[in-house]
Write a protein that holds these residues in place. Structure first.
Motif, short mmCIF file in Angstrom:
data_model
loop_
_atom_site.label_atom_id
_atom_site.label_comp_id
_atom_site.label_asym_id
_atom_site.label_seq_id
_atom_site.Cartn_x
_atom_site.Cartn_y
_atom_site.Cartn_z
N GLU A 180 0.81 -1.22 0.00
CA GLU A 180 0.00 0.00 0.00
C GLU A 180 0.85 1.27 0.00
N GLY A 181 2.13 1.15 0.38
CA GLY A 181 3.01 2.31 0.37
C GLY A 181 2.78 3.27 1.51
N TYR A 182 2.55 2.72 2.71
CA TYR A 182 2.39 3.61 3.86
C TYR A 182 2.94 2.96 5.12
N ILE A 183 3.16 3.80 6.13
CA ILE A 183 3.56 3.34 7.46
C ILE A 183 2.36 3.45 8.38
N GLU A 184 1.99 2.35 8.99
CA GLU A 184 0.95 2.33 10.01
C GLU A 184 1.66 2.43 11.35
N ALA A 185 1.38 3.49 12.09
CA ALA A 185 2.11 3.73 13.33
C ALA A 185 1.16 3.91 14.51
N GLU A 186 1.57 3.37 15.65
CA GLU A 186 0.89 3.66 16.91
C GLU A 186 1.77 4.64 17.67
N GLN A 187 1.30 5.86 17.81
CA GLN A 187 2.07 6.91 18.47
C GLN A 187 1.48 7.19 19.85
N THR A 188 2.35 7.23 20.85
CA THR A 188 1.92 7.45 22.22
C THR A 188 2.66 8.65 22.80
N PHE A 189 1.91 9.52 23.47
CA PHE A 189 2.47 10.67 24.15
C PHE A 189 2.17 10.55 25.64
N ILE A 190 3.21 10.71 26.47
CA ILE A 190 3.05 10.56 27.92
C ILE A 190 3.59 11.80 28.61
N SER A 191 2.78 12.35 29.51
CA SER A 191 3.21 13.49 30.33
C SER A 191 2.61 13.31 31.71
N GLY A 192 3.45 12.94 32.69
CA GLY A 192 2.93 12.66 34.02
C GLY A 192 1.94 11.52 33.99
N SER A 193 0.73 11.77 34.48
CA SER A 193 -0.31 10.74 34.49
C SER A 193 -1.13 10.74 33.19
N GLU A 194 -0.85 11.69 32.30
CA GLU A 194 -1.61 11.79 31.06
C GLU A 194 -0.95 10.94 29.97
N LYS A 195 -1.77 10.18 29.26
CA LYS A 195 -1.28 9.33 28.19
C LYS A 195 -2.28 9.35 27.04
N VAL A 196 -1.78 9.64 25.83
CA VAL A 196 -2.64 9.71 24.65
C VAL A 196 -2.01 8.84 23.56
N THR A 197 -2.82 7.99 22.92
CA THR A 197 -2.34 7.13 21.85
C THR A 197 -3.19 7.33 20.60
#
Length: 247
Positions: A180-197
């Motif tokens: 398909e010509g793409y990168i499938e990525a799971e990106q996670t951001f963590i700051s203290g108790s906050e976590k977003v994926t």
């Protein structure tokens, strides 16, 4: 709905902004003014403009800048900055794929900030066509990307992480899908108790593909550079600055 409709808010948005280098942005602005051949009175289109880190200083030089971005948070921030500083910046909060730009209206356009990988091939050609149609004949379109195939694939990493300012940590797991010509990525951001994926899909193009799509839109590629010093791009370079001109 594509991933980028909901990505640019909250912690990822804050991390992206904190990751930017103000001094390097100043160099990019000088580069843009030079390669786009713009100055006081020029009408400039900033595509996927974010919070306006290029648009604001360009407007301060006398350019009239039209910005389009999908993030309501970025657009509100940019609008407030433009109003408070009385800058000639018009902010459009919309998905560019569904927005009709005026034809032959701009002296120049640019898409910086590593956003030139959001769209699959059909939509990417549509995107390039839209920008080309919005340019006056002889106008320049410049792009920046770190997701070119010649940059990513020689040293592809399935996992990577990095610290960001304000105690934010960024982690990614990457899966390249060659069919398909793409990168499938799971990106996670963590700051203290906050976590977003977020699940992110970055479409990977070769320089040849991009050049072909620009030519199909009536844009002649006039330069492909590895850095702001205008060294020619070659295999393995980490980023691409591409300059094109509307015929």
């Amino acid at each position: 709905m594509a991933w980028y409709h909901s990505y640019f808010k909250g912690l990822p948005q804050r991390a992206w902004k904190l990751h930017q280098d103000e001094e390097y942005t100043d160099y990019e602005v000088d580069f843009l003014a030079d390669v786009l051949e713009i100055g006081e009175g020029s009408k400039v289109l900033d595509v996927l403009s974010g919070y306006g880190r290029h648009a604001i200083p360009l407007s301060e030089t006398g350019c009239a800048v039209t910005c389009i971005d999908i993030s309501s948070e970025y657009c509100e921030e940019l609008s407030n900055a433009a109003d408070s500083e009385n800058l000639n910046i018009d902010v459009i909060c919309a998905d560019i794929l569904g927005y009709n730009l005026p034809e032959n209206a701009f002296d120049a356009a640019y898409c910086f900030g590593n956003s030139f990988s959001f769209f699959p091939r059909k939509e990417m050609q549509q995107f390039i066509n839209q920008v080309a149609n919005a340019l006056k004949p002889g106008g320049y379109f410049a792009i920046h990307t770190e997701n070119l195939a010649e940059s990513i694939l020689p040293n592809f990493q399935t996992r990577n992480w990095m610290p960001v300012k304000d105690d934010i940590t960024y982690l990614a797991e990457n899966d390249y899908r060659p069919e398909e010509g793409y990168i499938e990525a799971e990106q996670t951001f963590i700051s203290g108790s906050e976590k977003v994926t977020h699940q992110v899909r970055q479409h990977i193009y070769t320089l040849s593909e991009i050049t072909y799509m620009f030519e199909c839109a009536g844009l002649q590629v006039t330069g492909t550079f590895a850095n702001l010093e205008a060294d020619p791009f070659s295999l393995g370079d980490e980023q691409l600055y591409l300059i094109s001109k509307k015929l």
